[in-house]
Design an enzyme around this catalytic site. Structure first.
Site, PDB file in Angstrom:
ATOM      1  N   SER A 194       0.835  -1.200   0.000  1.00 44.75           N
ATOM      2  CA  SER A 194       0.000   0.000   0.000  1.00 44.75           C
ATOM      3  C   SER A 194       0.867   1.246   0.000  1.00 44.75           C
ATOM      4  O   SER A 194       1.964   1.253   0.585  1.00 44.75           O
ATOM      5  CB  SER A 194      -0.865   0.002   1.263  1.00 44.75           C
ATOM      6  OG  SER A 194      -1.489   1.261   1.440  1.00 44.75           O
TER       7      SER A 194
ATOM      8  N   TYR B 145      -1.829  -1.199  11.011  1.00 48.56           N
ATOM      9  CA  TYR B 145      -2.085  -1.756   9.670  1.00 48.56           C
ATOM     10  C   TYR B 145      -0.947  -1.384   8.724  1.00 48.56           C
ATOM     11  O   TYR B 145      -0.391  -2.231   8.026  1.00 48.56           O
ATOM     12  CB  TYR B 145      -3.429  -1.242   9.129  1.00 48.56           C
ATOM     13  CG  TYR B 145      -3.513  -1.275   7.623  1.00 48.56           C
ATOM     14  CD1 TYR B 145      -3.731  -2.469   6.955  1.00 48.56           C
ATOM     15  CD2 TYR B 145      -3.317  -0.115   6.862  1.00 48.56           C
ATOM     16  CE1 TYR B 145      -3.772  -2.507   5.563  1.00 48.56           C
ATOM     17  CE2 TYR B 145      -3.359  -0.142   5.486  1.00 48.56           C
ATOM     18  CZ  TYR B 145      -3.580  -1.346   4.842  1.00 48.56           C
ATOM     19  OH  TYR B 145      -3.601  -1.378   3.472  1.00 48.56           O
TER      20      TYR B 145
ATOM     21  N   LYS C 134       2.327  -3.599   6.629  1.00 47.68           N
ATOM     22  CA  LYS C 134       2.760  -3.531   5.228  1.00 47.68           C
ATOM     23  C   LYS C 134       4.258  -3.223   5.148  1.00 47.68           C
ATOM     24  O   LYS C 134       4.984  -3.833   4.361  1.00 47.68           O
ATOM     25  CB  LYS C 134       1.955  -2.476   4.462  1.00 47.68           C
ATOM     26  CG  LYS C 134       0.465  -2.769   4.334  1.00 47.68           C
ATOM     27  CD  LYS C 134       0.173  -4.023   3.541  1.00 47.68           C
ATOM     28  CE  LYS C 134      -1.322  -4.267   3.368  1.00 47.68           C
ATOM     29  NZ  LYS C 134      -1.609  -5.612   2.789  1.00 47.68           N
TER      30      LYS C 134
HETATM   31  C1  UD1 Z   1      -7.206   4.569   3.673  1.00 47.72           C
HETATM   32  C2  UD1 Z   1      -6.206   4.232   4.724  1.00 47.72           C
HETATM   33  C3  UD1 Z   1      -5.008   3.626   4.040  1.00 47.72           C
HETATM   34  C4  UD1 Z   1      -5.429   2.376   3.304  1.00 47.72           C
HETATM   35  C5  UD1 Z   1      -6.522   2.722   2.309  1.00 47.72           C
HETATM   36  C6  UD1 Z   1      -7.100   1.478   1.717  1.00 47.72           C
HETATM   37  C7  UD1 Z   1      -6.646   5.825   6.535  1.00 47.72           C
HETATM   38  C8  UD1 Z   1      -6.124   6.983   7.287  1.00 47.72           C
HETATM   39  N1  UD1 Z   1      -5.893   5.424   5.505  1.00 47.72           N
HETATM   40  O1  UD1 Z   1      -6.605   5.503   2.770  1.00 47.72           O
HETATM   41  O2  UD1 Z   1      -4.025   3.307   5.002  1.00 47.72           O
HETATM   42  O3  UD1 Z   1      -4.344   1.811   2.632  1.00 47.72           O
HETATM   43  O4  UD1 Z   1      -7.574   3.405   2.968  1.00 47.72           O
HETATM   44  O5  UD1 Z   1      -7.955   1.804   0.672  1.00 47.72           O
HETATM   45  O6  UD1 Z   1      -7.685   5.273   6.834  1.00 47.72           O
HETATM   46  N2  UD1 Z   1     -12.971  10.843   3.466  1.00 47.72           N
HETATM   47  C9  UD1 Z   1     -14.028  11.661   3.808  1.00 47.72           C
HETATM   48  N3  UD1 Z   1     -15.151  11.088   4.327  1.00 47.72           N
HETATM   49  C10 UD1 Z   1     -15.276   9.734   4.523  1.00 47.72           C
HETATM   50  C11 UD1 Z   1     -14.184   8.897   4.165  1.00 47.72           C
HETATM   51  C12 UD1 Z   1     -13.041   9.486   3.650  1.00 47.72           C
HETATM   52  O7  UD1 Z   1     -13.958  12.873   3.652  1.00 47.72           O
HETATM   53  O8  UD1 Z   1     -16.326   9.275   5.000  1.00 47.72           O
HETATM   54  C13 UD1 Z   1     -11.767  11.452   2.867  1.00 47.72           C
HETATM   55  C14 UD1 Z   1     -10.486  11.209   3.644  1.00 47.72           C
HETATM   56  O9  UD1 Z   1     -10.289  12.199   4.613  1.00 47.72           O
HETATM   57  C15 UD1 Z   1      -9.451  11.244   2.507  1.00 47.72           C
HETATM   58  C16 UD1 Z   1     -10.208  10.692   1.304  1.00 47.72           C
HETATM   59  O10 UD1 Z   1     -11.595  10.844   1.611  1.00 47.72           O
HETATM   60  O11 UD1 Z   1      -9.077  12.567   2.223  1.00 47.72           O
HETATM   61  C17 UD1 Z   1      -9.935   9.222   1.044  1.00 47.72           C
HETATM   62  O12 UD1 Z   1     -10.153   8.481   2.238  1.00 47.72           O
HETATM   63  P1  UD1 Z   1     -10.166   6.895   2.236  1.00 47.72           P
HETATM   64  O13 UD1 Z   1     -11.011   6.394   1.135  1.00 47.72           O
HETATM   65  O14 UD1 Z   1     -10.483   6.425   3.626  1.00 47.72           O
HETATM   66  O15 UD1 Z   1      -8.671   6.491   1.846  1.00 47.72           O
HETATM   67  P2  UD1 Z   1      -7.267   6.901   2.530  1.00 47.72           P
HETATM   68  O16 UD1 Z   1      -7.448   7.571   3.824  1.00 47.72           O
HETATM   69  O17 UD1 Z   1      -6.464   7.596   1.504  1.00 47.72           O
END
Ligand code: UD1
Length: 339
Positions: A124, A148, A152
């Site tokens: 990842s 997690y 990795k």
């Molecule tokens: C997350 C994990 C990462 C993992 C990946 C797997 C965290 C901090 N990181 O990545 O380690 O490898 O998933 O796919 O959890 N967001 C919102 N509202 C939501 C959900 C997300 O605003 O309900 C935003 C987050 O702040 C971020 C973006 O959407 O800016 C993407 O979030 P997400 O899909 O959870 O992925 P990552 O955080 O990049």
């Protein structure tokens, strides 16, 4: 080749099973179904037009893993199986370290005993840690912000050391950016249990009416619109990257290789919402909420190494990703059926 896919019933694993079959490989799946529904298997068989051999057990079971390798001819392994929820890993660190590391040890030992030394590992971009320089290149130092992510980092280190110990190994670690989207049929997709942790499945569940509104975690980041920027990659492009990596390591001389799999394009949370509204024709109600602890402002790949060395590149746009997610979500509003 006859390829063992651990976690082959899961989100990325299932899409990779289809791509492997399309490329002419035979597939054997091992999955304990702790985070996947058995009904995915019938859909994989329908889409690939052939039976899929499935072994249902937990790879941390050394005896069962050994039994599998002594009864199935296997040429290569793609290792997806593992716990993957960031938040849960913070509250249950021992579960994460034990499960993700023990399953990898069990697999590597069985592979070594049976002289199967070709392995693609599901890593990842989280291994680039809390303050990566952008775009992320494979030579950046690795670290993590949660258990997690550390699993990795640790597994990549273990694989590097194993590959250095015996030059018959051919190992690739693939660092995924943000996998989203679904198979073009709408029959295979991401089916998180409970409240989705990740953005795209949450947005899809809002669109289909399972959730009222999205919380946007922070709008004051140092990004063009203040919301988090990520490199979303279509899961089918990602699956194709595994087939390309497997092909490459089977013919190359390097015992250990690392490739980023991303598009190289950063897309903000608000841009995802807009793209999903276009794809679904439905409004996505949202509110601005506080930042989520551990989140970084921006993450996107430099995918040049994979483009050049694998002859692979991501082809699908954020609109394609949303359209395919929506097809899956609207055909399967509650995910895979139980039976
Ligand atoms: C997350 C994990 C990462 C993992 C990946 C797997 C965290 C901090 N990181 O990545 O380690 O490898 O998933 O796919 O959890 N967001 C919102 N509202 C939501 C959900 C997300 O605003 O309900 C935003 C987050 O702040 C971020 C973006 O959407 O800016 C993407 O979030 P997400 O899909 O959870 O992925 P990552 O955080 O990049």
């Amino acid at each position: 080749m006859r390829v063992l896919v651990s976690g082959g019933a899961g989100y990325i694993g299932s899409h990779t099973v289809i791509r492997l079959a399309d490329a002419g490989h035979d597939v054997v799946v091992v999955d304990d179904f702790s985070n996947a529904k058995p009904t995915v298997v019938g859909r994989l068989e329908a889409l690939t037009g052939r039976p899929v051999t499935v072994h249902s057990f937990d790879l941390t079971d050394v005896d069962k893993t050994e039994h599998l390798f002594s009864h199935e001819p296997i040429d290569a392994v793609i290792h997806f199986a593992g716990f993957k929820a960031v938040g849960e890993s913070v509250t249950k660190p021992l579960d994460y370290y034990q499960n993700n590391l023990d399953s990898t040890f069990s697999l590597l030992r069985a592979m070594g005993r049976h002289d199967v030394r070709t392995l693609v590992f599901s890593s990842s971009a989280t291994v680039y840690g809390a303050e990566p320089s952008l775009p992320m290149t494979e030579d950046l130092p690795t670290s993590a912000t949660n258990p997690y992510g550390w699993t990795k980092v640790m597994i990549e280190q273990i694989l590097t050391d194993v590959a250095a110990s015996d030059d018959r190994w051919r190992i690739a670690a693939l660092r995924y950016f943000n996998p989203v989207g679904a198979h073009a049929s709408g029959d295979i997709g991401e089916d998180p249990s409970g409240i989705p942790n990740n953005l795209m499945p949450f947005v899809a569940q809002v669109a289909v009416g399972r959730r009222e509104k999205l919380s946007v975690f922070g709008d004051d980041y140092d990004t063009p619109d203040g919301t988090g920027v990520r490199d979303y990659i279509h899961v089918d492009d990602l699956a194709a990257g595994h087939v390309a990596a497997l092909d490459r390591i089977s013919h190359a001389d390097d015992p250990m290789s690392i490739w980023n799999l991303g598009t190289g394009q950063g897309v903000s949370v608000l841009q995802v919402i807009q793209a999903f509204e276009r794809a679904s024709g439905r409004p996505i109600p949202y509110e601005i909420a506080p930042r989520r602890p551990g989140d970084i402002a921006a993450s996107y790949a430099d995918p040049t190494k994979a483009n050049t060395e694998l002859g692979w590149r991501a082809t699908k746009t954020i609109d394609d990703m949303c359209a395919d997610t929506w097809r899956w979500q609207s055909k399967n509003p509650n995910g895979y059926p139980d039976a």
